[in-house]
Enzyme design. Structure first.
Site, PDB file in Angstrom:
ATOM      1  CG  ASP A 279      -1.974  -1.062   1.185  1.00 20.17           C
ATOM      2  OD1 ASP A 279      -2.388  -1.416   0.056  1.00 20.17           O
ATOM      3  OD2 ASP A 279      -2.377  -1.552   2.251  1.00 20.17           O
ATOM      4  CE1 TYR A 347       2.123  -6.875   3.727  1.00 19.65           C
ATOM      5  CE2 TYR A 347       1.894  -9.252   3.980  1.00 19.65           C
ATOM      6  CZ  TYR A 347       1.860  -8.124   3.189  1.00 19.65           C
ATOM      7  OH  TYR A 347       1.562  -8.233   1.859  1.00 19.65           O
ATOM      8  CE1 TYR A 419      -5.987  -5.985  -1.475  1.00 19.31           C
ATOM      9  CE2 TYR A 419      -7.467  -7.869  -1.565  1.00 19.31           C
ATOM     10  CZ  TYR A 419      -6.788  -6.843  -2.200  1.00 19.31           C
ATOM     11  OH  TYR A 419      -6.902  -6.693  -3.550  1.00 19.31           O
TER      12      TYR A 419
END
Ligand SMILES: [Zn+2]
Ligand SMILES: [Zn+2]
Length: 462
Positions: A279, A347, A419
């Site tokens: 993103d 992440y 996501y």
């Protein structure tokens, strides 16, 4: 008897040559090309010339041994339609008149053979590639329709199925001419450059194939999109809402990488291929994200990649950083994209919650989400550019810890294309299950970093 005495086959061959030359005017090369399947260790020109020479000798013997009429007819045919020097000399000697004005039906343009243009075409090709760096090349051509048609017609009429087309001999000969001068090599798969000669227009064009540079990028500052992002109000023209810049974001990773490299290799444009994208507001840390930069029409093919790395990193200091640059092939760009939704990504997220939760609940959420498959409907925030569907994504590991009453830190190891923001919030029920749902609170991703991308590309695991 000598075992290589002419058999019926060879006589058929000679008879066929006579039949062809009775109807058509052909130079040695174009006649020889019709019989290209007969032997390999010679040229078409020699092959055609030899057939005519044998026939001239036979004709000469006929003239001397009594069948003068048969011999005369053959000598005239070879002298006129065969354009044969030997037959012409013989005709002069035997006082046989002939018309010397004919020209080859296949390869002749305005009285000269297209093959005679070869040295001039080669010189023009080299002139066109004068300031271009290359090691391998390929030569192509656009033939004149009439030539190909005439050749086809003759091959069909005399049942010569395996001859070599003019275009193929032309390309080979022009290629050889250029290779002899330059010392370069031919590459049929991935030539650095391609010359295409248009016979009709007498034009040579140069196509410079792209180069591909692999590397990994780190993004050190939030707010930088991967590719150039134009203003949605004006579509890039410049308007009030974008202060006339035409852009939604002033910079991009692809420009930080592509601009200096395009400049260095003197290319005309570039494309940035990456293994997925983070993103705009996420960082890309760790060893970075693999990418392949494709630069079109480069005049330099072997840039100094250490220098390139330095240039890129200096220009984008504190924003992005590249490492591990190396030259690669087109296929790498394709696998990179293809595997992006299959490889494993890691992440780190900072999560805010609106209610304090006990440590136990965090453990429960961890085990509920680790080693599971979740269902994600296309998030609201990207639904304008992605088709609305439900994707199954594999979650390998989730670890959660408390920073303070309202803040959590999360570590995720997931399948590419998951996501994460929605895995945290639940996206109004579009992602199931989610951290918010399991904890029974409103959970929002405050900050996101991609910490690792595990490439499936076995040779290049980093
Ligand atoms: Zn010819
Ligand atoms: Zn605008």
């Amino acid at each position: 008897m000598c075992p290589v005495m002419p058999s019926d086959h060879e006589y058929v061959l000679l008879e066929k040559t006579i039949s062809i030359l009775e109807d058509h005017i052909l130079c040695d090369r174009c006649l020889g090309r019709l019989f290209a399947w007969l032997s390999t260790a010679t040229t078409n020109t020699k092959r055609g010339g030899s057939l005519k020479l044998v026939l001239s000798m036979m004709a000469g013997r006929e003239v001397k041994t009594g069948r003068r009429e048969v011999g005369t007819r053959l000598i005239r045919c070879l002298a006129e339609n065969g354009l044969s020097e030997e037959a012409r000399a013989l005709a002069v000697k035997e006082s046989i008149d002939f018309d010397p004005s004919g020209e080859c039906e296949i390869c002749s343009i305005d009285g000269t053979s297209i093959f005679d243009r070869m040295p001039a075409i080669a010189a023009r090709a080299l002139e066109a590639a004068n300031d271009v760096e290359y090691d391998t090349l390929l030569v192509g051509s656009v033939p004149i329709n009439r030539m190909a048609e005439r050749e086809e017609e003759i091959r069909g009429k005399f049942n010569l199925l395996y001859g070599e087309p003019l275009k193929s001999e032309f390309n080979r000969a022009l290629g050889k001419e250029i290779l002899d001068i330059t010392g370069k090599t031919t590459d049929f798969e991935h030539p650095d450059i391609v010359f295409v000669y248009n016979m009709e227009k007498d034009e040579i064009s140069l196509q410079i194939n792209p180069i591909f540079i692999y590397g990994r990028y780190r993004k050190l500052q939030r707010g930088i999109p991967q590719s150039r992002w134009d203003c949605s109000e004006c579509g890039g023209k410049g308007c009030e809402s974008c202060n006339g810049t035409g852009r939604r974001y002033p910079d991009s990773i692809s420009e930080y990488v592509g601009d200096p490299l395009q400049e260095m290799v003197k290319g005309t444009r570039y494309k940035f291929h990456a293994a997925g994208r983070e993103d705009v507001d996420a960082l890309m840390v760790g060893a970075g994200r693999p990418f392949v930069l494709e630069v079109s029409e480069p005049r330099v093919r072997r840039p100094d990649l250490a220098e390139a790395t330095q240039k890129i990193n200096e220009r984008s200091k504190g924003k992005i950083e590249v490492q591990g640059l190396e030259m690669t092939e087109r296929e790498r760009a394709q696998t990179l994209k293809a595997e992006s939704s299959e490889n494993i990504k890691e992440y780190r997220a900072i999560i805010t919650i609106d209610e304090e939760v006990p440590e136990k609940a965090l453990k429960r959420a961890e085990s509920a989400l680790s080693e599971t498959t979740i269902h994600q409907r296309t998030p609201n925030r990207v639904s304008h550019r992605r088709s609305d569907r439900i994707r199954e994504k594999r979650i390998y590991e989730v670890r959660l810890s408390k920073i303070d009453k309202e803040t959590l830190e999360g570590h995720f190891r997931v399948q590419g294309g998951t996501y994460i923001k929605e895995l945290i919030s639940g996206d109004e029920g579009r992602t199931k299950p989610s951290i918010g749902e399991i904890l029974g609170v409103n959970a929002v991703c405050k900050e996101l970093n991609v910490t690792a991308i595990h490439s499936l590309d076995a040779h290049h695991n980093a």
